[in-house]
Design a protein around this motif. Sequence first.
Motif, PDB file in Angstrom:
ATOM      1  N   LEU A 154       4.179   2.526 -41.571  1.00 24.27           N
ATOM      2  CA  LEU A 154       5.333   3.422 -41.607  1.00 24.27           C
ATOM      3  C   LEU A 154       4.938   4.853 -41.939  1.00 24.27           C
ATOM      4  N   ASP A 155       3.653   5.087 -42.153  1.00 27.10           N
ATOM      5  CA  ASP A 155       3.177   6.457 -42.282  1.00 27.10           C
ATOM      6  C   ASP A 155       3.169   7.159 -40.925  1.00 27.10           C
ATOM      7  N   ASP A 156       3.190   6.375 -39.852  1.00 25.17           N
ATOM      8  CA  ASP A 156       3.333   6.934 -38.508  1.00 25.17           C
ATOM      9  C   ASP A 156       4.808   7.296 -38.303  1.00 25.17           C
ATOM     10  N   PRO A 157       5.105   8.552 -37.932  1.00 25.34           N
ATOM     11  CA  PRO A 157       6.516   8.968 -37.830  1.00 25.34           C
ATOM     12  C   PRO A 157       7.320   8.199 -36.796  1.00 25.34           C
ATOM     13  N   LEU A 158       6.686   7.728 -35.733  1.00 22.75           N
ATOM     14  CA  LEU A 158       7.413   6.966 -34.718  1.00 22.75           C
ATOM     15  C   LEU A 158       7.784   5.584 -35.232  1.00 22.75           C
ATOM     16  N   ASN A 159       6.865   4.928 -35.934  1.00 24.81           N
ATOM     17  CA  ASN A 159       7.181   3.629 -36.537  1.00 24.81           C
ATOM     18  C   ASN A 159       8.283   3.776 -37.579  1.00 24.81           C
ATOM     19  N   ALA A 161      10.554   6.117 -37.717  1.00 22.08           N
ATOM     20  CA  ALA A 161      11.813   6.425 -37.035  1.00 22.08           C
ATOM     21  C   ALA A 161      12.413   5.191 -36.374  1.00 22.08           C
ATOM     22  N   ASN A 162      11.575   4.358 -35.788  1.00 18.34           N
ATOM     23  CA  ASN A 162      12.087   3.191 -35.071  1.00 18.34           C
ATOM     24  C   ASN A 162      12.832   2.248 -36.012  1.00 18.34           C
ATOM     25  N   LEU A 163      12.252   1.991 -37.180  1.00 15.85           N
ATOM     26  CA  LEU A 163      12.930   1.138 -38.157  1.00 15.85           C
ATOM     27  C   LEU A 163      14.168   1.835 -38.712  1.00 15.85           C
ATOM     28  N   SER A 164      14.038   3.094 -39.044  1.00 15.49           N
ATOM     29  CA  SER A 164      15.164   3.840 -39.615  1.00 15.49           C
ATOM     30  C   SER A 164      16.350   3.879 -38.654  1.00 15.49           C
ATOM     31  N   LEU A 165      16.089   4.118 -37.374  1.00 19.46           N
ATOM     32  CA  LEU A 165      17.166   4.230 -36.394  1.00 19.46           C
ATOM     33  C   LEU A 165      17.860   2.894 -36.161  1.00 19.46           C
ATOM     34  N   ALA A 166      17.103   1.807 -36.208  1.00 15.81           N
ATOM     35  CA  ALA A 166      17.720   0.480 -36.047  1.00 15.81           C
ATOM     36  C   ALA A 166      18.699   0.204 -37.184  1.00 15.81           C
ATOM     37  N   ILE A 167      18.273   0.500 -38.408  1.00 11.10           N
ATOM     38  CA  ILE A 167      19.150   0.282 -39.564  1.00 11.10           C
ATOM     39  C   ILE A 167      20.327   1.240 -39.536  1.00 11.10           C
ATOM     40  N   LEU A 168      20.053   2.494 -39.204  1.00 15.52           N
ATOM     41  CA  LEU A 168      21.122   3.501 -39.135  1.00 15.52           C
ATOM     42  C   LEU A 168      22.183   3.120 -38.124  1.00 15.52           C
ATOM     43  N   HIS A 169      21.761   2.729 -36.932  1.00 13.70           N
ATOM     44  CA  HIS A 169      22.708   2.423 -35.860  1.00 13.70           C
ATOM     45  C   HIS A 169      23.678   1.316 -36.274  1.00 13.70           C
ATOM     46  N   ALA A 170      23.126   0.257 -36.847  1.00  9.79           N
ATOM     47  CA  ALA A 170      23.978  -0.849 -37.285  1.00  9.79           C
ATOM     48  C   ALA A 170      24.888  -0.440 -38.436  1.00  9.79           C
ATOM     49  N   SER A 171      24.387   0.392 -39.340  1.00 10.41           N
ATOM     50  CA  SER A 171      25.136   0.726 -40.559  1.00 10.41           C
ATOM     51  C   SER A 171      26.346   1.617 -40.304  1.00 10.41           C
ATOM     52  N   LEU A 172      26.394   2.263 -39.152  1.00 11.98           N
ATOM     53  CA  LEU A 172      27.486   3.200 -38.868  1.00 11.98           C
ATOM     54  C   LEU A 172      28.821   2.500 -38.603  1.00 11.98           C
ATOM     55  N   TYR A 173      28.783   1.191 -38.285  1.00 10.64           N
ATOM     56  CA  TYR A 173      29.998   0.538 -37.798  1.00 10.64           C
ATOM     57  C   TYR A 173      30.361  -0.744 -38.538  1.00 10.64           C
ATOM     58  N   VAL A 174      29.711  -1.003 -39.668  1.00  8.10           N
ATOM     59  CA  VAL A 174      30.050  -2.193 -40.452  1.00  8.10           C
ATOM     60  C   VAL A 174      30.659  -1.761 -41.781  1.00  8.10           C
ATOM     61  N   ASN A 175      31.318  -2.687 -42.455  1.00  6.58           N
ATOM     62  CA  ASN A 175      32.003  -2.327 -43.696  1.00  6.58           C
ATOM     63  C   ASN A 175      31.011  -2.082 -44.830  1.00  6.58           C
ATOM     64  N   ASP A 176      31.523  -1.557 -45.933  1.00  4.53           N
ATOM     65  CA  ASP A 176      30.659  -1.157 -47.044  1.00  4.53           C
ATOM     66  C   ASP A 176      29.853  -2.315 -47.613  1.00  4.53           C
ATOM     67  N   ASP A 177      30.466  -3.491 -47.673  1.00  3.27           N
ATOM     68  CA  ASP A 177      29.741  -4.651 -48.199  1.00  3.27           C
ATOM     69  C   ASP A 177      28.536  -4.989 -47.322  1.00  3.27           C
ATOM     70  N   LYS A 178      28.734  -4.917 -46.013  1.00  5.46           N
ATOM     71  CA  LYS A 178      27.629  -5.222 -45.098  1.00  5.46           C
ATOM     72  C   LYS A 178      26.561  -4.133 -45.164  1.00  5.46           C
ATOM     73  N   VAL A 179      26.975  -2.883 -45.316  1.00  7.57           N
ATOM     74  CA  VAL A 179      26.013  -1.792 -45.462  1.00  7.57           C
ATOM     75  C   VAL A 179      25.152  -2.019 -46.707  1.00  7.57           C
ATOM     76  N   LEU A 225      13.737  13.230 -39.204  1.00  9.51           N
ATOM     77  CA  LEU A 225      12.665  12.262 -38.999  1.00  9.51           C
ATOM     78  C   LEU A 225      11.328  12.922 -38.647  1.00  9.51           C
ATOM     79  N   GLY A 226      11.317  14.246 -38.553  1.00  5.56           N
ATOM     80  CA  GLY A 226      10.074  14.967 -38.299  1.00  5.56           C
ATOM     81  C   GLY A 226       9.453  14.671 -36.953  1.00  5.56           C
ATOM     82  N   LEU A 227      10.260  14.721 -35.883  1.00  5.53           N
ATOM     83  CA  LEU A 227       9.800  14.278 -34.568  1.00  5.53           C
ATOM     84  C   LEU A 227       9.775  15.373 -33.502  1.00  5.53           C
ATOM     85  N   TRP A 228       9.773  16.629 -33.920  1.00  3.49           N
ATOM     86  CA  TRP A 228       9.764  17.710 -32.920  1.00  3.49           C
ATOM     87  C   TRP A 228       8.485  17.703 -32.088  1.00  3.49           C
ATOM     88  N   LYS A 229       7.438  17.101 -32.577  1.00  3.44           N
ATOM     89  CA  LYS A 229       6.191  16.983 -31.814  1.00  3.44           C
ATOM     90  C   LYS A 229       6.408  16.186 -30.536  1.00  3.44           C
TER      91      LYS A 229
END
Length: 261
Positions: A154-159, A161-179, A225-229
Amino acid sequence: MNILSRELSQKTSKLVSDIINSVSLPVQFHPLANRPNPNDQVAGSVDAYGYNGQYQIWINVDFPQDIFEANLLHELRHIVQTESGFSGVFNKQIDRYPESDQAFIKEVGSHLSSVVLDIDVNKWLESQGYSFSFFYEHNADSLIANSSYPYNHLDDPLNFANLSLAILHASLYVNDDKVTELFNAYSCYSKVIETVSSLRKKLLSMNINDPIMSLIAHGLEIQTLGLWKYYVAATPRSKIRTSREFFSFADLHCFSVDTEE
């Protein structure tokens, strides 16, 4: 109306017809199994840029009727967004990376795009009386079930970001308990959860319903996520390629960015 051997409800038929008749290119529908990269775990997919002169949509034909129709409208709405000038995330000079890395760079870029664009799509679906909770409850439950998987490098920014985005995407639409359950499941990745929590709060506070706000939101993701590169965020009228350009664009449109430059 019949699509992929599924008879649509009258309401959905009208919405589908209205969208198909309003966009500039023909729309072709395909079963998800025929998608060019079928190994991705997705419910549906769309080529919203009409690269071959047609808009292509791939849909899981095995869903129950209400989920099938919501999924179909979801993908069609992405085409409307593109024709309305919403932003996307695009790869920077991807050919300079090893071929083995290029697919992953594209995958992360696709996630960056969809996290933001789905916010507007799902608000529209909700306004039309369609539920999309099935997809995100399933995503959250799958992530929780797989939280024991060792997410290494996870020191690699793409790795990261990939995990972070998966968790973020799901967390936007579930209730607080599920978050809470989701975040707790990944609490050993404290930096990931800190990043996701910050982005989630910011994105939910934004009214992402036009090209300018979608571009700011895409820039916010890339900046955080530091991905402008690897990526550029762009609409047909504006392009953000660097951290400096992001802060300038946000300032121009009076958007306060509470992230470090």
